[in-house]
Design a protein around this motif. Structure first.
Motif, PDB file in Angstrom:
ATOM      1  N   ARG A  18       0.834  -1.188   0.000  1.00 51.88           N
ATOM      2  CA  ARG A  18       0.000   0.000   0.000  1.00 51.88           C
ATOM      3  C   ARG A  18       0.875   1.246   0.000  1.00 51.88           C
ATOM      4  NH1 ARG A  18      -4.394   1.779   4.674  1.00 51.88           N
ATOM      5  NH2 ARG A  18      -4.871   3.822   3.818  1.00 51.88           N
ATOM      6  N   VAL A  27       0.832  -4.232   4.182  1.00 46.57           N
ATOM      7  CA  VAL A  27      -0.269  -4.223   5.142  1.00 46.57           C
ATOM      8  C   VAL A  27      -1.006  -5.550   5.053  1.00 46.57           C
ATOM      9  CG1 VAL A  27      -0.582  -1.719   5.063  1.00 46.57           C
ATOM     10  CG2 VAL A  27      -1.840  -3.161   3.479  1.00 46.57           C
ATOM     11  N   VAL A  34      -4.483  -7.591   5.131  1.00 52.26           N
ATOM     12  CA  VAL A  34      -5.924  -7.466   4.907  1.00 52.26           C
ATOM     13  C   VAL A  34      -6.580  -8.750   5.411  1.00 52.26           C
ATOM     14  CG1 VAL A  34      -7.758  -7.157   3.215  1.00 52.26           C
ATOM     15  CG2 VAL A  34      -5.575  -5.978   2.920  1.00 52.26           C
ATOM     16  N   GLU A  91      -8.602  -3.993   7.193  1.00 56.43           N
ATOM     17  CA  GLU A  91      -7.165  -3.787   7.132  1.00 56.43           C
ATOM     18  C   GLU A  91      -6.575  -3.843   8.527  1.00 56.43           C
ATOM     19  OE1 GLU A  91      -4.163  -0.113   6.152  1.00 56.43           O
ATOM     20  OE2 GLU A  91      -5.863  -0.430   4.781  1.00 56.43           O
TER      21      GLU A  91
END
Length: 305
Positions: A202, A211, A213, A232
């Motif tokens: 990201r 990141v 998810v 997230e």
């Protein structure tokens, strides 16, 4: 000298593509040799593409305006200038507005009626772009393409530059739709729920970061899979899974008999906290991946067998 004042070809068997045509008129001074026949005609590809693009854009514009006129006639109950007992309204001119399409920017002539409001299903009210154009803009933005590059691409594709404020407005619009979907109530019973964390890149403040998810996919009473939730998380830790499961439970996830997931740190403990009546099964795909990561590459096939 041939009749009519043209010079004869000394070699009639010569290849036409190699011949040099030099017409002369009797009594006139000789002219400079012309290009070979094979070089006389040249095609400007860029000009052809530009012409075709303009033809497509013009066709799209004419088609949309024709559809708008037909819809105005339907609302009026009769065609323009037609005397009919079924007429319920008359035209009051039109106003122009620009509309962005994949073929380029077109000018729409929006009909105006004297008494009835003109609301067309062809072009949504106040809409300035096709949905496909908006989707392309957002895909470029989410992929990390710089705003300067987005502006250059849109000008090359559609003939007009899209400002940063436009992309920001589209982003806010889509973000609102995503949040509405993420928070909608979960309907029905879901006996089986798959949980997993997906790592994505990201762009945040000009820096690309990894990141996590978190995703939940459930099997409903009819046997179909549904994406129940997406969130997230900073990482796949206990706090992230607790927040995600709390979110699912608050939205109405119920009837769960079995959770299938990887053996992440904190996930199994969190399941017992929010769904103590549900069983847990380790995901077979993740299990085999973990096993093969510890096996020599030359031994993977025998172990897998």
């Amino acid at each position: 000298m041939a009749e009519g004042g043209l010079t004869d070809n000394p070699n009639p068997k010569a290849n036409m593509s190699d011949q040099t045509v030099t017409p002369t008129v009797a009594g006139s001074p000789a002219t400079s040799p012309t290009k070979p026949m094979g070089e006389v005609i040249s095609i400007d590809q860029a000009m052809v593409q530009k012409h075709l693009g303009e033809v497509v854009r013009s066709t799209v514009q004419d088609t949309l305006n024709a559809l708008l006129d037909a819809e105005a006639d339907r609302l009026c109950g009769a065609k323009r200038y037609e005397h009919s007992p079924d007429r319920v309204d008359t035209r009051a001119g039109h106003y122009e507005r620009q509309f962005q399409t994949q073929a380029g920017e077109v000018t729409l002539k929006m009909p105006k009626l004297r008494s009835l409001p003109f609301e067309t299903a062809i072009i949504e009210r106040y809409k300035r772009r096709e949905t496909s154009v908006e989707e392309a803009l957002l895909e470029m933005y989410y992929a990390g393409v710089s705003m300067r590059r987005v502006e250059d691409i849109t000008e090359a594709l559609w003939g007009s530059r899209v400002s940063a404020s436009t992309v920001s407005e589209l982003n806010q619009k889509v973000a609102g739709q995503i949040e509405a979907w993420r928070n909608q109530p979960i309907q029905g019973q879901h006996a089986y729920v798959f949980l997993d964390g997906i790592w994505l890149k990201r762009s945040w403040g000009g820096e690309v970061k990894n990141v996590s998810v978190l995703v939940a996919i459930g099997v409903n009473a009819d046997g179909y899979r549904e994406v129940l939730g997406v969130a997230e998380g900073t990482k796949e830790d206990k706090a992230s899974w607790q927040g995600f499961l709390r979110h699912l439970k608050a939205r109405g996830l119920q009837g769960v008999k079995l959770f299938i997931a990887d053996k992440c740190l904190g996930l199994v403990e969190s399941l017992g906290e929010f769904y103590p009546e549900a069983a847990y099964q380790r995901c077979a795909v993740h299990f085999y991946r973990n096993v093969w990561s510890l096996v020599l590459s030359t031994k993977v096939r025998p172990v897998a067998a």
